[in-house]
Write an enzyme that holds these catalytic residues in place. Sequence first.
Site, PDB file in Angstrom:
ATOM      1  CB  CYS A   1      -6.631   0.179   5.658  1.00 47.76           C
ATOM      2  SG  CYS A   1      -5.771  -0.447   3.987  1.00 47.76           S
TER       3      CYS A   1
ATOM      4  CB  CYS B   1      -1.273  -0.007   1.043  1.00 47.78           C
ATOM      5  SG  CYS B   1      -2.510   1.832   1.748  1.00 47.78           S
TER       6      CYS B   1
END
Length: 363
Positions: free
Chosen positions: A188, A92
Amino acid sequence: MVGVSGGVDSAVSLLLLQRRGVQVGGLFMKNWEEEGEGCRAEEDRRDALKVCAQLGVPFQSANFADEYWKGVFEHFIAEYRAGRTPNPDVLCNREIKFRSFLDHARALGAGRIATGHYARIDRVGDRFRLLRGRDAGKDQSYFLHALGQEALSATEFPIGELEKSAVRRLAEEARLPVHAKRDSTGICFIGERDFRSFLSRYLPATPGEIRDPAGCVLGEHPGVFYFTLGQREGLQLGGLRGRPQAPWFVVGKDVERNILYVDQGHDSRWLFSRKLQASQASWTAGAPPAGRFACTAKTRYRQQDVDCEVEIGESGRLDVRFAAPQRAVTPGQSVVFYVQDECLGGAVIDATDAPALAKQEAA
């Protein structure tokens, strides 16, 4: 352009840059489309907007969900399907926060980006170095090791010199609305939800045998890809007749035969290795320091550094030998290299020299 997440770290990063007289704006990144249980994206967006409004800086949002799905999540699922344990935060950072975000910020006219990571960047000659954050307990350089020179040269980490307590204090003194907001935890896109329940939506349960290192069947598991090396939770093996009342830990996985291996004791010998092989290396300087070099390394976040020697093969494959045996070194995770405070880069762990359970059982 500051990546504002709705948390206290990015809010204080914005505050510090503004106090330096930097012309700043805030951008909230939405990386996952799904809302509902455990997902705080909309709440986080509102908090980020409140911070920007209070500080009087422009606020924007961008949807990178498609980039995240293709660049991070598809890899995440493929790795679990193969029986490995990936680290989506590393991807990410490389693919979204310091590529898509950087490109988007530049398109909006920003010259640089900043985030609320606990890490530091300095420059030696024409080379930018990634350094550990001053707060050893919060240092995030492990997750940032895949950043290269382009990203490092265009990035600032305003809170990298601060302890977390100082960040909280600055936020409270400035009366930022997120000064007491708790830190987000976990992956997340999973949020506060049960990990196995989430993963089962993409990798349906495939029950199989749980065996000890000698091959004795102890129970049944819902799928080997739901477990990782060193894991204790979720095995449901309490009270086995003729076995000590000691906790069981995952010590191996045979994905082809769908067998999960477990052993009793946190320090089971089946979990320890002195060597690993890794690939897909990323070097912050653009290249390794040498074909063979000594440094320290960690194979998981917040692990203590251990001395090691790294040798790089012709194909770029890394052989790493540790000075002391390491527990639960896990394929799919990252091994990250340091020289004192400088993060040199890292690679994805492929295999280790931990005892081979399937071969032991067959013998």
